[in-house]
Enzyme design. Sequence first.
Site, PDB file in Angstrom:
ATOM      1  N   HIS A  11      -8.033  -0.848   6.019  1.00 44.34           N
ATOM      2  CA  HIS A  11      -8.367  -2.123   6.659  1.00 44.34           C
ATOM      3  C   HIS A  11      -8.974  -3.058   5.611  1.00 44.34           C
ATOM      4  CE1 HIS A  11      -9.353  -4.787   9.941  1.00 44.34           C
ATOM      5  NE2 HIS A  11     -10.512  -4.999   9.335  1.00 44.34           N
ATOM      6  N   GLU A  51      -7.390  -2.110  -2.590  1.00 43.07           N
ATOM      7  CA  GLU A  51      -6.724  -1.259  -1.582  1.00 43.07           C
ATOM      8  C   GLU A  51      -5.786  -0.283  -2.276  1.00 43.07           C
ATOM      9  OE1 GLU A  51      -4.937  -3.191   1.829  1.00 43.07           O
ATOM     10  OE2 GLU A  51      -6.288  -4.891   1.668  1.00 43.07           O
ATOM     11  N   ASP A  56     -10.439  -0.033  14.560  1.00 43.13           N
ATOM     12  CA  ASP A  56     -11.110  -0.365  13.294  1.00 43.13           C
ATOM     13  C   ASP A  56     -12.553   0.130  13.218  1.00 43.13           C
ATOM     14  OD1 ASP A  56      -8.828  -1.601  12.332  1.00 43.13           O
ATOM     15  OD2 ASP A  56      -9.408  -3.572  13.057  1.00 43.13           O
ATOM     16  N   MET A  77       1.128  -2.721  12.031  1.00 44.07           N
ATOM     17  CA  MET A  77       0.478  -3.771  12.821  1.00 44.07           C
ATOM     18  C   MET A  77       0.638  -3.596  14.329  1.00 44.07           C
ATOM     19  SD  MET A  77      -0.911  -5.359  10.408  1.00 44.07           S
ATOM     20  CE  MET A  77      -1.501  -6.893  11.077  1.00 44.07           C
ATOM     21  N   ASN A 105       0.836  -1.211   0.000  1.00 44.86           N
ATOM     22  CA  ASN A 105       0.000   0.000   0.000  1.00 44.86           C
ATOM     23  C   ASN A 105       0.866   1.255   0.000  1.00 44.86           C
ATOM     24  OD1 ASN A 105      -3.048  -0.369   0.142  1.00 44.86           O
ATOM     25  ND2 ASN A 105      -2.307  -1.978   1.511  1.00 44.86           N
TER      26      ASN A 105
HETATM   27  C1  GRF Z   1      -3.169  -4.682   3.957  1.00 45.93           C
HETATM   28  O1  GRF Z   1      -4.066  -5.702   3.645  1.00 45.93           O
HETATM   29  C2  GRF Z   1      -3.837  -3.633   4.786  1.00 45.93           C
HETATM   30  O2  GRF Z   1      -5.194  -3.489   4.497  1.00 45.93           O
HETATM   31  C3  GRF Z   1      -3.678  -4.176   6.184  1.00 45.93           C
HETATM   32  O3  GRF Z   1      -2.405  -4.769   6.197  1.00 45.93           O
HETATM   33  C4  GRF Z   1      -2.046  -5.161   4.876  1.00 45.93           C
HETATM   34  C5  GRF Z   1      -0.747  -4.494   4.576  1.00 45.93           C
HETATM   35  O4  GRF Z   1      -0.212  -4.875   3.342  1.00 45.93           O
HETATM   36  N1  GRF Z   1      -3.853  -3.126   7.156  1.00 45.93           N
HETATM   37  P1  GRF Z   1       0.958  -4.034   2.702  1.00 45.93           P
HETATM   38  O5  GRF Z   1       2.096  -4.007   3.734  1.00 45.93           O
HETATM   39  O6  GRF Z   1       0.458  -2.672   2.394  1.00 45.93           O
HETATM   40  O7  GRF Z   1       1.356  -4.808   1.489  1.00 45.93           O
END
Ligand code: GRF
Length: 212
Positions: free
Chosen positions: A105, A170, A141, A86, A14
């Site tokens: 999310h 996303e 969330d 996380m 992302n």
């Molecule tokens: C994504 O699915 C996001 O929605 C969630 O954690 C994941 C992160 O993936 N919060 P990345 O590190 O952006 O590839």
Amino acid sequence: MKKIVILISGRGSNMQALLEAQLPCRIAAVISNRADAGGLAIAQEHGVPTAVVAHRDYPDRAAFDAALAQTIDGFKPDFVVLAGFMRILTEDFVKHYHGRLVNIHPSLLPAYGGLDTHARALHDGVRIHGCTVHFVTPDLDHGPVIIQAAVPVLCDDTEKSLAARVLHEEHRIYPQAVRWLCSNEIRLDKHGKVLFRSRKQSGHALIFPGLE
Ligand code: GRF
């Protein structure tokens, strides 16, 4: 031009979508709580400064969040963008960035907050799943929703295939949400509602399985 800081913990796809979206803002830094987050190398390849604030170096959540906020604030960002970060953040941290902190999310909130969203959606047999960008509030969330994308859940989906379909969306909705933020198109009002400067009403229904 607005400035943002992106927080990651892992692969950073992302974050990469945001770095490559040519947003109307300066990405001042990418910060990770893990030194081994794959996304750090991607940020460096894009010439974006990186920092690590390792949660393991702090005795508790409050101490970690205080150190994290100090590092973030050193870059003086307008917005803080959580992209696969996380860690559960303390109320003090969230309040410090009220109206300036957003998250993505992998579910259609308020359904499936927390972890293992794709497995839970498959288990429940929902036909439509998706992802949400929202302002972060102390309620995990459950912050005010900015934008959502819905995808069909196919009969032969696995957690992996469903996750990939959601992740693709996303990468489309997060840059859009940050673009709106940085161009003052949206803001959080005093009642905790997302206000759009101009009324955006376009969109499509997703009906799955489709009507005949
Ligand atoms: C994504 O699915 C996001 O929605 C969630 O954690 C994941 C992160 O993936 N919060 P990345 O590190 O952006 O590839």
